[in-house]
Design an enzyme around this catalytic site. Structure first.
Site, PDB file in Angstrom:
ATOM      1  CB  CYS A 150      -8.863 -28.286  12.185  1.00 33.24           C
ATOM      2  SG  CYS A 150      -9.687 -26.819  12.872  1.00 33.24           S
TER       3      CYS A 150
ATOM      4  CG  ASP B 285      -5.889  -5.230   2.391  1.00 32.15           C
ATOM      5  OD1 ASP B 285      -5.321  -4.859   3.451  1.00 32.15           O
ATOM      6  OD2 ASP B 285      -6.578  -4.447   1.701  1.00 32.15           O
TER       7      ASP B 285
ATOM      8  CB  CYS C 188     -11.194 -26.937   9.537  1.00 32.95           C
ATOM      9  SG  CYS C 188      -9.952 -25.655   9.265  1.00 32.95           S
TER      10      CYS C 188
ATOM     11  CG  HIS D 276      -9.026 -22.036  12.451  1.00 32.68           C
ATOM     12  ND1 HIS D 276      -9.553 -23.229  12.010  1.00 32.68           N
ATOM     13  CD2 HIS D 276     -10.090 -21.193  12.603  1.00 32.68           C
ATOM     14  CE1 HIS D 276     -10.868 -23.122  11.901  1.00 32.68           C
ATOM     15  NE2 HIS D 276     -11.220 -21.899  12.264  1.00 32.68           N
TER      16      HIS D 276
ATOM     17  CG  ASP E 117      -0.297  -0.042   2.521  1.00 30.51           C
ATOM     18  OD1 ASP E 117       0.931   0.157   2.583  1.00 30.51           O
ATOM     19  OD2 ASP E 117      -0.981  -0.271   3.524  1.00 30.51           O
TER      20      ASP E 117
ATOM     21  CB  CYS F 201      -6.435 -24.833   9.475  1.00 30.01           C
ATOM     22  SG  CYS F 201      -6.912 -25.189  11.184  1.00 30.01           S
TER      23      CYS F 201
END
Length: 375
Positions: A310, A267, A305, A337, A94, A307
């Site tokens: 998990c 974002d 999930c 996660h 940015d 991730c």
């Protein structure tokens, strides 16, 4: 060949939702996409390899913070931001505008640029379109954002009009100042909550022919209904053959509404920030892990999930214990996660467009999703 190009793959027949691919010097990634935020050349608590594992194709870093520390000269000496942070996929930086303008009384805006006091040591600093471009040139990011003034909410019409006109003049100066052919400069549409100013801003920027466009000055405190109304008005004014980026938005309900209005990129620091406060994001709402109901809950954060937390058997009870004990590992598990959840959400959202079931996906999700979390 421009550094940044957009390839449209499929468009929803009813809404403005679209699936595409953005090509950059450091690889291509599918859209719609969520970009994890690495403010200071690092996504908090998460390594570059972990970001790749969860599917991130692009991350965002912050010009303002890197300008102040460690400084553009050091990053240039390191070979650019990609080498400095060991990330070989795409980076968007940015402009520093939002951070500068959020300083309030600590900054002074003129036509030349913005003088401000560093939040680190109080030293006097200056950012302008030319300085922002010089910093981002040294960083070597793939997508470079024009230096703009973020109109606050609320703002009276006269302030918004003057600010929006200045942003257009600054955008032209940014285009003059950028020198690297391996970077793509995006213009930022401003205009506050005034549709006529949004129209003027978009038309001026489109005439400058940037390789991509961002919608700035939304999600700054206004009601969501107003945000969506202004967003819909704005995206209709932007070219279909260029990427469209809604800045600073990071919740799945906003993704659904943004994508429906033609947005490709999002974002926000939200997923890692709330993770550090002990909150998990799920397909049905938020889990506040400090709550006592999870003391003896030996389930995963979310069934099915993929991730790290998990799939490796870390339970709600264990993560609650880590959060309450102030253990860093607990915050890492929640960060991994939450980022995985948003990347997976975007994958499924994109697939629904390709499968011509975007409307059904959105209805099903919004029906089950509890915006303010579970009790």
């Amino acid at each position: 060949m421009p550094a940044i190009t957009y390839e449209l793959i499929k468009k929803d027949a009813v809404t403005g939702a679209r699936a595409g691919v953005i090509h950059t010097p450091h690889g291509s990634f599918p859209t719609p996409i969520f970009m994890p935020v690495g403010t200071q050349a690092s996504v908090k608590a998460v390594s570059p390899d972990e970001l790749k594992d969860l599917g991130a194709g692009i991350i965002l870093s912050n010009t303002y913070h890197l300008f102040l520390r460690p400084g553009m000269d050091l990053i240039r000496e390191a070979g650019g931001l990609h080498k400095f942070m060991n990330w070989d996929r795409a980076i968007l930086t940015d402009s520093g505008g939002f951070q500068v303008f959020s300083l309030g009384a600590l900054r002074k805006i003129t036509e030349e640029g913005v003088t401000f006091r560093s939040h680190i040591d109080g030293s006097k600093q200056f950012l302008s379109p030319e300085v922002s471009m010089a910093v981002q040139t040294a960083l070597g990011s793939d997508i470079v954002m024009a230096f703009d003034e973020c109109v606050p909410y609320p703002a009276d019409y006269e302030y918004a009009r003057n600010s929006t006109a200045r942003t257009a003049r600054w955008a032209a100066r940014c285009k003059e100042a950028i020198t690297r052919e391996d970077q793509g400069l995006f213009g930022i549409v401003q205009g506050g909550m005034y549709k006529d100013l949004r129209t003027e801003s978009a038309q001026e920027l489109v005439a400058m022919d940037f390789p991509g466009y961002a919608v700035g000055g939304l999600s700054v405190g206004e009601p969501k209904e107003l945000m969506y109304d202004i967003l819909e008005h704005t995206t209709c004014l932007l070219p279909e053959n260029k990427p469209r980026y809604l800045m600073g938005v990071g919740t799945p309900d906003c993704f659904v509404e943004g994508v429906a209005r033609g947005i490709d990129m999002f974002d926000c620091v939200y997923p890692t920030r709330v993770a550090r406060n002990g909150m998990a994001m799920t397909w049905t709402g938020r889990l506040i892990m400090k709550n006592t109901e999870y003391t003896h809950d030996f389930r995963a954060l979310e069934d099915g999930c993929g991730c790290y937390a998990c799939r490796n058997g870390y339970t709600r009870a264990y993560i609650r214990h880590l959060v309450r004990a102030g253990e860093i590992f607990g915050l890492r598990l929640l960060s991994l996660h939450n980022l995985f959840f948003l990347e997976e959400f975007m994958r499924r959202l994109r697939q629904s467009i390709l499968d011509e079931r975007f409307g059904a996906f959105c209805h099903e999700f919004l029906t089950n999703y509890q915006l303010h979390g579970k009790k």
